[in-house]
Enzyme design. Structure first.
Site, PDB file in Angstrom:
ATOM      1  N   ASP A 274     -30.869 -22.907  17.257  1.00  0.00           N
ATOM      2  CA  ASP A 274     -32.042 -22.154  17.671  1.00  0.00           C
ATOM      3  C   ASP A 274     -33.283 -22.907  17.205  1.00  0.00           C
ATOM      4  O   ASP A 274     -33.177 -23.956  16.542  1.00  0.00           O
ATOM      5  CB  ASP A 274     -32.032 -20.726  17.108  1.00  0.00           C
ATOM      6  CG  ASP A 274     -32.687 -19.721  18.057  1.00  0.00           C
ATOM      7  OD1 ASP A 274     -33.797 -20.025  18.562  1.00  0.00           O
ATOM      8  OD2 ASP A 274     -32.102 -18.651  18.309  1.00  0.00           O
ATOM      9  N   ASP A 294     -33.729 -27.347  20.664  1.00  0.00           N
ATOM     10  CA  ASP A 294     -34.338 -26.726  21.834  1.00  0.00           C
ATOM     11  C   ASP A 294     -33.378 -26.879  23.004  1.00  0.00           C
ATOM     12  O   ASP A 294     -33.082 -27.996  23.430  1.00  0.00           O
ATOM     13  CB  ASP A 294     -35.675 -27.406  22.149  1.00  0.00           C
ATOM     14  CG  ASP A 294     -36.438 -26.732  23.279  1.00  0.00           C
ATOM     15  OD1 ASP A 294     -35.828 -25.978  24.059  1.00  0.00           O
ATOM     16  OD2 ASP A 294     -37.657 -26.968  23.390  1.00  0.00           O
ATOM     17  N   MET A 295     -32.878 -25.765  23.510  1.00  0.00           N
ATOM     18  CA  MET A 295     -31.890 -25.809  24.586  1.00  0.00           C
ATOM     19  C   MET A 295     -32.418 -26.430  25.868  1.00  0.00           C
ATOM     20  O   MET A 295     -31.647 -26.859  26.730  1.00  0.00           O
ATOM     21  CB  MET A 295     -31.368 -24.395  24.872  1.00  0.00           C
ATOM     22  CG  MET A 295     -32.423 -23.425  25.346  1.00  0.00           C
ATOM     23  SD  MET A 295     -31.752 -21.726  25.428  1.00  0.00           S
ATOM     24  CE  MET A 295     -33.255 -20.817  25.852  1.00  0.00           C
ATOM     25  N   LYS A 308     -25.263 -15.767  24.367  1.00  0.00           N
ATOM     26  CA  LYS A 308     -25.273 -14.297  24.414  1.00  0.00           C
ATOM     27  C   LYS A 308     -26.671 -13.766  24.709  1.00  0.00           C
ATOM     28  O   LYS A 308     -27.608 -13.979  23.945  1.00  0.00           O
ATOM     29  CB  LYS A 308     -24.786 -13.724  23.083  1.00  0.00           C
ATOM     30  CG  LYS A 308     -24.907 -12.215  22.984  1.00  0.00           C
ATOM     31  CD  LYS A 308     -24.559 -11.715  21.597  1.00  0.00           C
ATOM     32  CE  LYS A 308     -24.877 -10.233  21.454  1.00  0.00           C
ATOM     33  NZ  LYS A 308     -26.340  -9.956  21.431  1.00  0.00           N
ATOM     34  N   HIS A 312     -30.823 -14.163  30.728  1.00  0.00           N
ATOM     35  CA  HIS A 312     -31.604 -13.153  31.470  1.00  0.00           C
ATOM     36  C   HIS A 312     -33.090 -13.209  31.134  1.00  0.00           C
ATOM     37  O   HIS A 312     -33.909 -12.585  31.806  1.00  0.00           O
ATOM     38  CB  HIS A 312     -31.036 -11.752  31.255  1.00  0.00           C
ATOM     39  CG  HIS A 312     -31.246 -11.180  29.879  1.00  0.00           C
ATOM     40  ND1 HIS A 312     -31.036  -9.849  29.597  1.00  0.00           N
ATOM     41  CD2 HIS A 312     -31.634 -11.754  28.709  1.00  0.00           C
ATOM     42  CE1 HIS A 312     -31.294  -9.619  28.320  1.00  0.00           C
ATOM     43  NE2 HIS A 312     -31.653 -10.765  27.764  1.00  0.00           N
TER      44      HIS A 312
END
Length: 407
Positions: A274, A294-295, A308, A312
């Site tokens: 994260d 950082d994704m 998870k 969205h």
């Protein structure tokens, strides 16, 4: 004509009733918020799961002058199913019966009943019930004869796996006030600031980065949800984690989900990735590892990636970018590589109206960050554009699902 007119009038009254009921839904939300603020469920739980109003008052911060108002709040919470009402049983010392079958109270304050099961109270204000279960009493002791009990709903507000922090976030004014401007938001063309930024002048994630208290509100909510739902996920579909030796929990916050997974599968190496300001607050002394990242840039390698309730929050193109980075970090499908997503799939799961209503309410709720809840076809399009070969939806978590996505 009269019958027809009566039918039309009844239809109008039914429509009016539904309009009021729907518009007043926010009153139910505020009643729950008040229950959280006052810790009413904790007060009832302290007494073993059922308590009288005086017992509740003794453990919460309510001004004596507001006790009648608290009774009104409890009535709303019982009608809505948050609590239930049980009839307290009175201990009757003795009673005598006259020739007509009527019972009379003795000097010790016994409850009296007549032959029809009706009961009356004596001068000490003892409440009694008639044959229909209706309580009657004089004086001010009537409320004390009702036991307010925990229900399956309010039991989610007590104990070690409670959802108090999640509900506190959802009902926090910072999250509620943006929706008051939703009508105005619809008047502007996209791209447009999300309703959170429209209200507060800053994006939600930026506020969390700069405001420690707000950041804690979000992180505590995510921990609350993960602690609750992950144990159910392990029981219902733990096979999706079987055989994985290393798992990367992308945007996993403080790692509550990974903590549950790690305990269930001690041979699995779980790592949470994260942003730096998030992992800086991560717990220490656990089997779960933490790494800042950082994704949108890259995802560290692992056998499988777990995401998870993250995707969205983001639009289609951002989700494709995130999943492409995930795909680069995992082995081939033949070698066990996969991405495990926990999120809503609109239309999946139970077919009841309440279930579908919650899914579409969540979808509209996600306008707070310009996010979206997706149906299967919308998910499929993202997976295909990100280069994945297939997927499987497991609708086993109520309104949410587990999705296995294969490279």
């Amino acid at each position: 004509m009269a019958l027809n007119g009566h039918s039309i009038d009844q239809a109008l009254l039914d429509a009016e009733h539904e309009l009021w009921r729907t518009s007043f839904s926010y009153i139910k939300s505020m009643a729950i918020k008040s229950a959280l603020d006052l810790r009413l469920a904790d007060a009832i739980d302290h007494h073993g799961g059922a308590a009288t109003l005086p017992q509740i008052v003794a453990r919460v911060k309510v001004h004596p002058s507001k006790v009648p108002c608290l009774r009104r709040l409890m009535r709303v919470l019982t009608v809505s199913g948050v609590f239930s009402i049980q009839q307290q049983q009175n201990v009757v010392p003795s009673a005598t019966t006259n020739g007509n079958g009527a019972a009379t109270a003795n000097g010790n304050g016994a409850v009296t009943t007549n032959g029809n099961g009706a009961a009356t109270a004596n001068g000490n204000g003892v409440a009694t019930t008639n044959g229909n279960g209706t309580a009657t009493a004089n004086g001010t002791d009537a409320a004390a004869e009702l036991l307010y009990a925990l229900t399956p709903v309010s039991r989610l507000l007590v104990g070690s796996r409670n959802l108090v922090s999640m509900m506190s976030m959802i009902l926090d004014p910072t999250f509620i006030t943006p929706y008051l401007g939703m009508g105005a938001w619809f008047e502007h063309a996209l791209p447009d600031p999300c309703i959170f930024r429209q209200q507060h002048g800053v994006a939600l994630w930026k506020m969390a980065e700069k405001d420690p208290a707000f950041d804690a509100l979000i992180n505590d909510a995510m921990v609350s949800d993960s602690s609750f739902i992950m144990e159910i996920a392990i029981r219902e579909c733990g096979e999706v984690f079987q055989g994985i030796t290393s798992l990367m929990d992308v945007a996993g916050g403080l790692g509550a989900a990974s903590q549950v997974i790690s305990k269930a599968f001690p041979g699995m190496e779980c790592t949470v990735m994260d942003l730096g300001h998030v992992v800086a607050k991560a717990p220490t002394g656990t089997a779960v590892k933490y790494v800042a990242g950082d994704m949108f840039e890259s995802v560290p390698p692992a056998d499988a990636v777990f995401i998870k309730w993250v995707l969205h929050d983001w639009g289609h193109d951002d989700c494709v970018k995130i999943l492409k980075n995930c795909k680069k970090s995992i082995p081939s499908r033949e070698n066990g590589g996969k991405v495990i997503i926990m999120d809503i799939v609109v239309g999946a799961g139970p077919s009841g109206v309440k279930h579908k209503e919650l899914q579409v309410l969540f979808d509209l709720y996600m306008t707070i960050v310009d996010g979206i809840e997706r149906d299967e076809q919308e998910w499929k399009k993202i997976f295909q554009e990100a280069g994945f070969s297939g997927y499987q939806i497991l609708p086993v978590l109520g309104f949410r699902s587990i999705i296995e996505v294969y490279p």
